[in-house]
Scaffold this motif. Structure first.
Motif, PDB file in Angstrom:
ATOM      1  N   ILE A 250       2.020   1.748  -3.505  1.00  0.00           N
ATOM      2  CA  ILE A 250       0.920   2.245  -4.331  1.00  0.00           C
ATOM      3  C   ILE A 250       0.708   3.739  -4.100  1.00  0.00           C
ATOM      4  O   ILE A 250       0.506   4.506  -5.057  1.00  0.00           O
ATOM      5  N   GLN A 251       0.762   4.175  -2.853  1.00  0.00           N
ATOM      6  CA  GLN A 251       0.625   5.606  -2.569  1.00  0.00           C
ATOM      7  C   GLN A 251       1.752   6.403  -3.226  1.00  0.00           C
ATOM      8  O   GLN A 251       1.537   7.504  -3.729  1.00  0.00           O
TER       9      GLN A 251
ATOM     10  N   ARG B 199      -3.793  -5.348  -6.152  1.00  0.00           N
ATOM     11  CA  ARG B 199      -4.130  -4.499  -5.008  1.00  0.00           C
ATOM     12  C   ARG B 199      -4.482  -3.083  -5.465  1.00  0.00           C
ATOM     13  O   ARG B 199      -5.430  -2.472  -4.953  1.00  0.00           O
ATOM     14  N   LEU B 200      -3.752  -2.557  -6.437  1.00  0.00           N
ATOM     15  CA  LEU B 200      -4.038  -1.229  -6.977  1.00  0.00           C
ATOM     16  C   LEU B 200      -5.440  -1.193  -7.590  1.00  0.00           C
ATOM     17  O   LEU B 200      -6.191  -0.213  -7.415  1.00  0.00           O
ATOM     18  N   GLU B 201      -5.809  -2.247  -8.302  1.00  0.00           N
ATOM     19  CA  GLU B 201      -7.144  -2.321  -8.882  1.00  0.00           C
ATOM     20  C   GLU B 201      -8.220  -2.306  -7.788  1.00  0.00           C
ATOM     21  O   GLU B 201      -9.269  -1.671  -7.943  1.00  0.00           O
ATOM     22  N   GLN B 202      -7.935  -3.006  -6.679  1.00  0.00           N
ATOM     23  CA  GLN B 202      -8.898  -3.047  -5.579  1.00  0.00           C
ATOM     24  C   GLN B 202      -9.073  -1.668  -4.939  1.00  0.00           C
ATOM     25  O   GLN B 202     -10.193  -1.228  -4.676  1.00  0.00           O
ATOM     26  N   ILE B 203      -7.949  -0.981  -4.718  1.00  0.00           N
ATOM     27  CA  ILE B 203      -7.988   0.322  -4.052  1.00  0.00           C
ATOM     28  C   ILE B 203      -8.660   1.373  -4.929  1.00  0.00           C
ATOM     29  O   ILE B 203      -9.507   2.150  -4.464  1.00  0.00           O
ATOM     30  N   GLU B 204      -8.270   1.404  -6.199  1.00  0.00           N
ATOM     31  CA  GLU B 204      -8.741   2.460  -7.096  1.00  0.00           C
ATOM     32  C   GLU B 204     -10.039   2.105  -7.816  1.00  0.00           C
ATOM     33  O   GLU B 204     -10.645   2.972  -8.454  1.00  0.00           O
ATOM     34  N   GLN B 205     -10.452   0.831  -7.691  1.00  0.00           N
ATOM     35  CA  GLN B 205     -11.668   0.377  -8.377  1.00  0.00           C
ATOM     36  C   GLN B 205     -11.591   0.650  -9.893  1.00  0.00           C
ATOM     37  O   GLN B 205     -12.531   1.161 -10.509  1.00  0.00           O
TER      38      GLN B 205
ATOM     39  N   ASP C 178       0.823  -1.211   0.000  1.00  0.00           N
ATOM     40  CA  ASP C 178       0.000   0.000   0.000  1.00  0.00           C
ATOM     41  C   ASP C 178       0.858   1.263   0.000  1.00  0.00           C
ATOM     42  O   ASP C 178       0.496   2.268  -0.630  1.00  0.00           O
ATOM     43  N   ASN C 179       1.990   1.229   0.714  1.00  0.00           N
ATOM     44  CA  ASN C 179       2.891   2.389   0.702  1.00  0.00           C
ATOM     45  C   ASN C 179       3.459   2.624  -0.693  1.00  0.00           C
ATOM     46  O   ASN C 179       3.601   3.774  -1.132  1.00  0.00           O
TER      47      ASN C 179
ATOM     48  N   LYS D   9       1.109   6.805  -6.925  1.00  0.00           N
ATOM     49  CA  LYS D   9       0.062   7.801  -7.163  1.00  0.00           C
ATOM     50  C   LYS D   9       0.545   9.222  -6.848  1.00  0.00           C
ATOM     51  O   LYS D   9      -0.009  10.195  -7.366  1.00  0.00           O
TER      52      LYS D   9
END
Length: 323
Positions: A8-9, A140-146, A5-6, A12
């Motif tokens: 991914i942030q 995971r990125l797909e899950q977070i950003e939908q 998650d870090n 972004k």
């Protein structure tokens, strides 16, 4: 510390990125790098593929639509570097200037020898490939950003890295998660037939010419160690590049009773790349580390700055101590 998650942030949070990997590109190197490259483009980022080495012939189909820059050609400032499939900061295939001037360095890798050199790291030595880590990150990125990230192009790149680093699912690094990933990538449109044909079934004629010459150097010690030497003269004589003969490594390992296979490739005078493979019980990463190299338990490598004859002797002595 691993924290997807870090990372991914971070992906972004900045705008300009270099994606790169290790010297002597291979399937996992290129596949994982392309996976992040295309994902960043989907996030609207400025992303540059920068590497100071040549793509092997059998993998060029992956980068046909990608502009690949060298360090000298990259001029932007304020960029972040993402290094994929590179277990050692010194093996990142960028100039020291680009590495040192980056405002942030992220490392995604599956080599046990990795010392977490990035500002952010996602390291898993048990993973089949760095492509599997990139796959986990993108899911995971797909899950977070939908949003949908993994398309046919990314799936093809990641599947290439998966099958090359698992020996088409034959190596011990293949786990249930690897097979599940392969299934999902095929459902996403990965061009499996193209990958198999281009990577495994399209060797140039010159590859077989040098293979024949290389097999004449085959040396077996104590029925447990096999080595093959490829000199720069052999490469020149057969008109084939340094990065296009790594497939010969398997011929050293795939001999009855042999536990450790060694391929020595002379890049230039007094510079020899050594590839090590084992079958069951020898941890070749430890042998590679003794020569300032690294890798995995069953597949590792190093560079020795000496003649190919001396390099062979040094590696044989190291392997004999382990055997």
């Amino acid at each position: 510390m691993n924290n997807i998650d870090n990372i991914i942030q971070h992906l972004k949070g900045s705008n300009d990125y270099i994606v790169t990997s290790h010297i002597s590109p291979d399937g996992d190197n290129i596949g994982s790098t392309l996976g992040i490259y295309y994902a960043l483009k989907k996030l609207g980022k400025n992303v540059f593929y920068v590497i100071d080495d040549n793509t092997p012939q059998n993998l060029k189909f992956l980068v046909e639509d990608v502009e690949i820059l060298t360090s000298k050609e990259f001029e932007l400032e304020g960029y972040c570097v993402i290094a994929l499939d590179c277990g050692d900061k010194n093996r990142i295939c960028l100039s020291d200037t680009l590495i040192n001037n980056a405002k942030h360095l992220t490392c995604i890798d599956h080599h046990a020898s990795n010392d977490y050199y990035g500002n952010l790291n996602y390291i898993d030595a048990d993973a089949s490939s760095t492509c599997e880590l990139v796959y986990n990150l993108l899911v995971r990125l797909e899950q977070i950003e939908q949003i949908d990230i993994i398309d046919e192009v990314i799936a093809t790149a990641l599947y290439t890295g998966l099958v090359t680093d698992t020996g088409n699912f034959a190596y011990s690094s293949t786990h249930p998660s690897s097979l599940e990933m392969g299934k999902e990538l095929l459902l996403k449109g990965a061009k499996r037939d193209t990958i198999i044909q281009r990577v495994f079934q399209s060797n140039p004629y010159n590859y077989y010419k040098i293979l024949g010459e290389a097999l004449n150097t085959l040396d077996i010690v104590q029925n447990k160690i096999a080595s093959i030497c490829i000199t720069k003269e052999m490469l020149k004589r057969n008109s084939i590049s340094f990065n296009d003969v790594d497939g010969i490594t398997s011929y050293t390992r795939d001999i009855e009773n042999v536990e450790v296979g060694i391929l020595l490739k002379e890049k230039k005078e007094n510079e020899v790349k050594v590839s090590l493979r084992s079958k069951q019980y020898v941890d070749v990463s430890l042998i590679a580390q003794s020569f300032n190299g690294g890798g995995h338990v069953r597949a590792a490598g190093c560079t020795i700055y000496d003649s190919i004859e001396n390099a062979k002797q040094q590696v044989l002595e190291a392997v004999l101590k382990t055997i």
